[in-house]
Write a protein that holds these residues in place. Structure first.
Motif, PDB file in Angstrom:
ATOM      1  N   ASN A  37      49.715  44.132  34.879  1.00 22.64           N
ATOM      2  CA  ASN A  37      50.917  43.288  34.878  1.00 22.64           C
ATOM      3  C   ASN A  37      51.984  43.875  35.805  1.00 22.64           C
ATOM      4  OD1 ASN A  37      50.074  41.199  33.199  1.00 22.64           O
ATOM      5  ND2 ASN A  37      50.600  42.336  31.349  1.00 22.64           N
ATOM      6  N   ARG A  40      50.986  43.293  39.414  1.00 28.59           N
ATOM      7  CA  ARG A  40      51.275  41.919  39.857  1.00 28.59           C
ATOM      8  C   ARG A  40      52.744  41.746  40.234  1.00 28.59           C
ATOM      9  NH1 ARG A  40      47.363  39.872  35.781  1.00 28.59           N
ATOM     10  NH2 ARG A  40      49.048  39.770  34.287  1.00 28.59           N
ATOM     11  N   TRP A  50      44.474  39.991  39.896  1.00 26.79           N
ATOM     12  CA  TRP A  50      44.181  38.950  38.912  1.00 26.79           C
ATOM     13  C   TRP A  50      42.716  38.972  38.485  1.00 26.79           C
ATOM     14  CZ3 TRP A  50      47.931  35.940  36.796  1.00 26.79           C
ATOM     15  CH2 TRP A  50      49.165  35.892  37.445  1.00 26.79           C
ATOM     16  N   ILE A  69      43.793  33.454  32.825  1.00 29.31           N
ATOM     17  CA  ILE A  69      44.275  34.389  33.848  1.00 29.31           C
ATOM     18  C   ILE A  69      43.978  33.847  35.244  1.00 29.31           C
ATOM     19  CG2 ILE A  69      43.810  36.643  34.909  1.00 29.31           C
ATOM     20  CD1 ILE A  69      43.587  37.759  32.043  1.00 29.31           C
ATOM     21  N   ARG A  72      46.189  30.914  36.159  1.00 30.31           N
ATOM     22  CA  ARG A  72      47.519  31.428  36.514  1.00 30.31           C
ATOM     23  C   ARG A  72      47.494  32.093  37.884  1.00 30.31           C
ATOM     24  NH1 ARG A  72      49.189  34.152  30.754  1.00 30.31           N
ATOM     25  NH2 ARG A  72      49.625  32.207  29.664  1.00 30.31           N
ATOM     26  N   ALA A  73      46.405  32.775  38.173  1.00 29.19           N
ATOM     27  CA  ALA A  73      46.274  33.435  39.475  1.00 29.19           C
ATOM     28  C   ALA A  73      46.386  32.425  40.599  1.00 29.19           C
ATOM     29  CB  ALA A  73      44.941  34.175  39.563  1.00 29.19           C
ATOM     30  N   SER A  76      50.019  31.183  40.748  1.00 35.75           N
ATOM     31  CA  SER A  76      50.945  32.232  41.171  1.00 35.75           C
ATOM     32  C   SER A  76      50.760  32.593  42.642  1.00 35.75           C
ATOM     33  CB  SER A  76      50.751  33.481  40.304  1.00 35.75           C
ATOM     34  OG  SER A  76      51.585  34.526  40.762  1.00 35.75           O
TER      35      SER A  76
END
Length: 192
Positions: A37, A40, A50, A69, A72-73, A76
């Motif tokens: 985290n 990132r 990720w 995850i 979200r990767a 993001s």
């Protein structure tokens, strides 16, 4: 202790993805989550962080979290200006398969299968997915090809050619149960 040295190293070089990944690898599960985290936050543009987080969750049996995850990767990375690159994601899926992370492989394909494709053109989507799956097979990445075909038939249920290719893959590389499952799904998805 290597963890202490790497902790200090990431403080000095917070943009070194390799050091963050090495630190996560040496850390127990909860600490590894925190490390990734933090990585990132410092390097929001590197997909390897990720993917490593997804692999960490797979090692803990957290199947649902793996897909979350990776979804979200994708979002993001796009928000941080990383261009959508199908080939990079396909390589990550194949690498995950080769390193015994089948859930990560499947989730990468599921999350990114439509990336870079015109959804209003089913022929182009089918052509690209067949090309991707056949290329994966040629490299020995059977689970990646299976994931591509399985997701393709979910998106284009009525395409008999996709069902046939998936059945052929299961005939050659799967077992009788996997082939039977594909055939049953094909009859429901493409009854004519």
């Amino acid at each position: 202790d290597a963890r202490i040295m790497l902790s200090r190293a990431v403080e000095c070089a917070p943009t070194s993805v390799d050091m963050w990944l090495a630190l996560a690898k040496l850390s127990p599960y909860q600490d590894a989550k925190k490390v990734l985290n933090e990585a990132r936050k410092h390097v929001p543009t590197d997909p390897r962080i990720w993917v490593t987080a997804a692999k960490l969750e797979e090692t803990q049996g957290n199947e649902r979290t793996v897909e979350v995850i990776l979804a979200r990767a994708k979002d993001s990375l796009a928000a941080n200006g990383v261009a959508a690159d199908r080939d990079m994601w396909l390589k990550e899926a194949e690498q995950s398969e080769k390193t015994s992370f089948p859930l990560v492989c499947q989730a990468i394909i599921k999350v990114t299968i439509k990336m870079g494709l015109d959804e209003s053109d089913p022929k182009q989507m089918k052509r690209m997915w067949v090309q991707d799956a056949e290329a994966a097979i040629s490299r020995g990445a059977i689970a990646t090809a299976r994931a591509i075909y399985n997701n393709a038939v979910e998106k284009l249920k009525g395409k008999k050619g996709l069902w046939l290719r998936l059945a052929q893959l299961e005939t050659k590389y799967g077992n009788s149960e996997s082939l039977d499952g594909v055939l049953q799904r094909a009859v429901r998805g493409c009854p004519n």
